[in-house]
Write a protein that holds these residues in place. Structure first.
Motif, PDB file in Angstrom:
ATOM      1  N   LYS A  33      27.576  37.291  40.014  1.00 32.77           N
ATOM      2  CA  LYS A  33      28.024  38.506  39.347  1.00 32.77           C
ATOM      3  C   LYS A  33      28.829  39.297  40.355  1.00 32.77           C
ATOM      4  CE  LYS A  33      23.627  41.047  39.895  1.00 32.77           C
ATOM      5  NZ  LYS A  33      22.575  41.757  39.140  1.00 32.77           N
ATOM      6  N   ILE A  34      29.855  39.932  39.860  1.00 29.11           N
ATOM      7  CA  ILE A  34      30.751  40.702  40.708  1.00 29.11           C
ATOM      8  C   ILE A  34      30.611  42.173  40.350  1.00 29.11           C
ATOM      9  CG2 ILE A  34      33.122  41.026  41.469  1.00 29.11           C
ATOM     10  CD1 ILE A  34      33.773  38.255  40.425  1.00 29.11           C
ATOM     11  N   TYR A  35      30.241  42.973  41.328  1.00 30.57           N
ATOM     12  CA  TYR A  35      30.184  44.425  41.132  1.00 30.57           C
ATOM     13  C   TYR A  35      31.517  45.047  41.531  1.00 30.57           C
ATOM     14  CZ  TYR A  35      25.092  44.789  40.528  1.00 30.57           C
ATOM     15  OH  TYR A  35      23.809  44.709  40.053  1.00 30.57           O
ATOM     16  N   GLY A  36      31.962  46.017  40.769  1.00 30.82           N
ATOM     17  CA  GLY A  36      33.026  46.871  41.245  1.00 30.82           C
ATOM     18  C   GLY A  36      32.455  47.860  42.241  1.00 30.82           C
ATOM     19  N   LEU A  73      30.089  42.083  36.549  1.00 31.72           N
ATOM     20  CA  LEU A  73      30.718  41.083  35.699  1.00 31.72           C
ATOM     21  C   LEU A  73      30.106  39.728  36.031  1.00 31.72           C
ATOM     22  CD1 LEU A  73      33.032  40.195  33.725  1.00 31.72           C
ATOM     23  CD2 LEU A  73      34.464  39.909  35.785  1.00 31.72           C
ATOM     24  N   TYR A 133      37.725  40.452  38.866  1.00 33.23           N
ATOM     25  CA  TYR A 133      36.967  41.544  38.261  1.00 33.23           C
ATOM     26  C   TYR A 133      37.912  42.412  37.438  1.00 33.23           C
ATOM     27  CZ  TYR A 133      33.900  45.619  37.832  1.00 33.23           C
ATOM     28  OH  TYR A 133      33.138  46.651  37.345  1.00 33.23           O
ATOM     29  N   THR A 157      35.360  44.886  45.589  1.00 32.77           N
ATOM     30  CA  THR A 157      34.296  44.271  44.794  1.00 32.77           C
ATOM     31  C   THR A 157      33.228  43.709  45.724  1.00 32.77           C
ATOM     32  OG1 THR A 157      35.486  42.151  44.715  1.00 32.77           O
ATOM     33  CG2 THR A 157      35.797  43.671  42.851  1.00 32.77           C
TER      34      THR A 157
END
Length: 210
Positions: A105-108, A178, A190, A198
């Motif tokens: 999962k990709i965080y902003g 995401l 993202y 990110t």
């Protein structure tokens, strides 16, 4: 060194909750504490095994005050993190290092301005939340809000956070993850919102597709 980072829930002040209770404070007392993100706490351990053991020791607090418990192992990646479950599987030999990259999962990361207060002031604000968070279940370990060790630890963590944040004291906040799969060694971009940076967290398959 294997890095551990705890991201606090929105309804608590993480440093206050962890450093005002004797059991968690003692578990963290041998580490240099930092705050790389908003409402977070980070430290370095000697190995993935030590990181997983520390998280197990702190489990009572993690279930109540922590939204994310992340582990970063440089032998796997210098810039991507492992979820707690994936780090545990790695420690137990259930997954090989080369098999950790598929599910992510990709965080902003968005920059937020300084809160204008010290860690001690955050702790004071957090005290008003203690009753609500304790009501989540289970008996609450002993708290000692006024000890010198709490004051020293929060001052050290605040100083490190201010130094690492830069840009007038602003800090980074994790926003809207995401969930993605890596294909041919590449991650999707993202695109949930416009962000400067990110943060990638590698997951178990079960965490990716609950």
């Amino acid at each position: 060194m294997t890095r551990v980072c705890l991201i606090g829930t929105a309804d608590c002040t993480l440093q206050y909750e962890l450093l005002s209770r004797e059991t968690s404070r003692e578990a963290l007392s041998t580490y240099d504490l930092e705050r790389p993100f908003e409402n977070s706490l980070a430290l370095d351990t000697v190995s993935v095994g030590a990181a997983v053991s520390l998280l197990n020791d702190l489990n009572w607090y993690l279930t109540r005050f922590v939204d994310e418990a992340l582990v970063q192992e440089p032998s796997i990646s210098d810039d991507e993190w492992l979820s707690r479950d994936l780090a545990r599987e790695l420690r137990n030999g259930e997954v090989k290092p080369g098999e950790t990259a598929e599910f992510c999962k990709i965080y902003g990361l968005e920059r937020v301005g300084p809160d204008g207060g010290s860690m001690q002031e955050e702790a004071a604000e957090g005290s008003s939340q203690a009753g609500a968070t304790a009501s989540k279940g289970g008996s609450e370990p002993a708290r000692n809000d006024t000890s010198d060790s709490v004051t020293a630890a929060t001052e050290d963590s605040s100083d490190t956070a201010a130094t690492s944040a830069g840009d007038g004291g602003s800090v980074w906040r994790l926003v809207e993850p995401l969930y993605v799969r890596r294909t041919d060694g590449e991650l999707p971009t993202y695109d949930l919102r416009a962000v400067e940076k990110t943060l990638v967290v590698r997951l178990t398959e079960a965490e990716h597709s609950p």
